[in-house]
Design a protein around this motif. Structure first.
Motif, short mmCIF file in Angstrom:
data_model
loop_
_atom_site.label_atom_id
_atom_site.label_comp_id
_atom_site.label_asym_id
_atom_site.label_seq_id
_atom_site.Cartn_x
_atom_site.Cartn_y
_atom_site.Cartn_z
N ASP A 232 0.80 -1.22 0.00
CA ASP A 232 0.00 0.00 0.00
C ASP A 232 0.83 1.27 0.00
O ASP A 232 0.28 2.37 0.02
N ALA A 233 2.14 1.16 -0.02
CA ALA A 233 3.03 2.33 -0.06
C ALA A 233 4.36 1.87 -0.64
O ALA A 233 4.71 0.69 -0.58
N ALA A 234 5.11 2.82 -1.18
CA ALA A 234 6.40 2.48 -1.77
C ALA A 234 7.31 1.86 -0.71
O ALA A 234 7.47 2.42 0.38
N PRO A 235 7.90 0.69 -0.98
CA PRO A 235 8.78 0.06 0.01
C PRO A 235 9.98 0.97 0.32
O PRO A 235 10.53 1.61 -0.58
N PRO A 236 10.40 1.02 1.59
CA PRO A 236 11.57 1.83 1.95
C PRO A 236 12.86 1.15 1.49
O PRO A 236 12.87 -0.02 1.09
N GLU A 237 13.96 1.89 1.55
CA GLU A 237 15.27 1.29 1.27
C GLU A 237 15.58 0.24 2.34
O GLU A 237 15.19 0.41 3.49
N PRO A 238 16.23 -0.87 1.98
CA PRO A 238 16.86 -1.19 0.69
C PRO A 238 15.98 -2.05 -0.21
O PRO A 238 16.46 -2.67 -1.15
N PHE A 239 14.66 -2.09 0.06
CA PHE A 239 13.80 -3.07 -0.58
C PHE A 239 13.60 -2.87 -2.09
O PHE A 239 13.52 -3.87 -2.82
N PRO A 240 13.52 -1.64 -2.62
CA PRO A 240 13.34 -1.52 -4.07
C PRO A 240 14.43 -2.23 -4.88
O PRO A 240 14.14 -2.92 -5.87
N ALA A 241 15.68 -2.07 -4.45
CA ALA A 241 16.77 -2.72 -5.18
C ALA A 241 16.70 -4.24 -5.04
O ALA A 241 16.96 -4.97 -6.00
N LEU A 242 16.33 -4.72 -3.85
CA LEU A 242 16.23 -6.16 -3.65
C LEU A 242 15.11 -6.76 -4.49
O LEU A 242 15.25 -7.84 -5.07
N LEU A 243 14.00 -6.05 -4.58
CA LEU A 243 12.87 -6.53 -5.39
C LEU A 243 13.25 -6.55 -6.88
O LEU A 243 12.94 -7.51 -7.60
N ALA A 244 13.93 -5.50 -7.32
CA ALA A 244 14.34 -5.44 -8.73
C ALA A 244 15.31 -6.56 -9.05
O ALA A 244 15.23 -7.21 -10.10
N GLU A 245 16.25 -6.79 -8.15
CA GLU A 245 17.24 -7.85 -8.36
C GLU A 245 16.57 -9.21 -8.45
O GLU A 245 16.99 -10.08 -9.23
N ALA A 246 15.51 -9.43 -7.66
CA ALA A 246 14.82 -10.70 -7.66
C ALA A 246 13.80 -10.82 -8.78
O ALA A 246 13.20 -11.89 -8.98
N GLY A 247 13.56 -9.74 -9.52
CA GLY A 247 12.61 -9.75 -10.61
C GLY A 247 11.16 -9.78 -10.16
O GLY A 247 10.29 -10.31 -10.86
N VAL A 248 10.88 -9.21 -8.99
CA VAL A 248 9.53 -9.19 -8.45
C VAL A 248 8.78 -7.97 -8.96
O VAL A 248 9.27 -6.84 -8.87
N GLN A 249 7.59 -8.19 -9.47
CA GLN A 249 6.71 -7.10 -9.90
C GLN A 249 6.04 -6.49 -8.67
O GLN A 249 5.30 -7.17 -7.97
#
Length: 253
Positions: A232-249
């Motif tokens: 329900d809100a933009a994930p805080p750091e460091p989660f955006p990079a971790l999600l992108a690395e894992a290929g999670v939409q």
């Protein structure tokens, strides 16, 4: 209780900081010390925060979750937005596995108009909700019923779920730690969640923003095990990079 907007912001400040003084909260929100103390007292009585001399912190246990009613009240509006976003994405005529949690229960409420669903769940609350949809077949896992939230846990539930292969496995979680691990409190619940992940063609995680940086004892999975995250809100750091690395939409409701 259902926190008012200021109390919800106070909870978010405590979640981000881990612990914060009453004086800092009063300055942050532009209110008196008495107002903050009153908010903190109400939130502490609901089990959402813990007080210490001069300040407030998260309840902080890595071994025991909040009570079911407390979790229902915590960020209920955010969970409802997540549930609506998931409901829009779930196609009619598909099969799903849903696990234990107040967010998955919110998702179930948004599925009452879907047609042709087949839902397997170890959550008796989800089963009861979806039974009101006459065009949804509900299959309940057998096992030990945990009284506090009507979750079905244990090896019998794991063995039951292993019979199926579904289109979407939808899981809730108690905490997401900074290394990208998804965690929960009861290892018997975790084994069922792992079985759901293994038996699903796609795995969707429903987790409101309060779950980020929240500790819990047992590892369920990692971001690499997911296909989508609904929050329900933009994930805080460091989660955006971790999600992108894992290929999670990542879908923000």
């Amino acid at each position: 209780m259902t926190p008012n907007p200021r109390q919800s912001d106070l909870l978010e400040a405590v979640r981000v900081g881990g612990a914060i003084t009453v004086e800092a909260l009063a300055e942050r929100f532009g209110v008196t010390l008495q107002t903050v103390r009153r908010d903190v007292k109400q939130l502490a009585e609901a089990g959402l925060v813990a007080r210490f001399h001069g300040g407030v912190r998260l309840p902080g246990s890595t071994t025991e979750n909040l009570a079911h009613r407390q979790r229902e009240a915590l960020n209920a509006e955010g969970k409802q937005r997540i549930a609506r976003a998931i409901a829009r994405a779930v196609p009619e005529g598909c099969s799903l596995l849903l696990n234990i949690g107040t967010t998955t229960e919110a998702v179930a409420r948004e599925q009452l108009q879907h047609r042709g669903l087949r839902v397997i769940t170890n959550n008796l609350n989800v089963a009861a909700i979806l039974c009101d949809n006459p065009d949804c077949e509900v299959i309940v896992a057998g096992g030990v019923v945990r009284p506090r939230d009507r979750g079905v846990i244990g090896e019998a539930a794991v063995d039951f779920i292993r019979q199926f292969k579904v289109d979407i496995g939808l899981i809730g979680i108690s905490g997401i730690e900074a290394d990208g691990t998804l965690r929960d409190f009861d290892y018997r619940e975790v084994t069922v969640a792992r079985a759901i992940i293994a038996q699903s063609r796609e795995v969707w995680l429903a987790a409101d923003h309060v779950k980020f940086n929240r500790p819990a004892m047992v590892e369920v999975a990692r971001f690499a095990d997911l296909d989508r995250l609904y929050t329900d809100a933009a994930p805080p750091e460091p989660f955006p990079a971790l999600l992108a690395e894992a290929g999670v939409q990542c879908e923000i409701a």
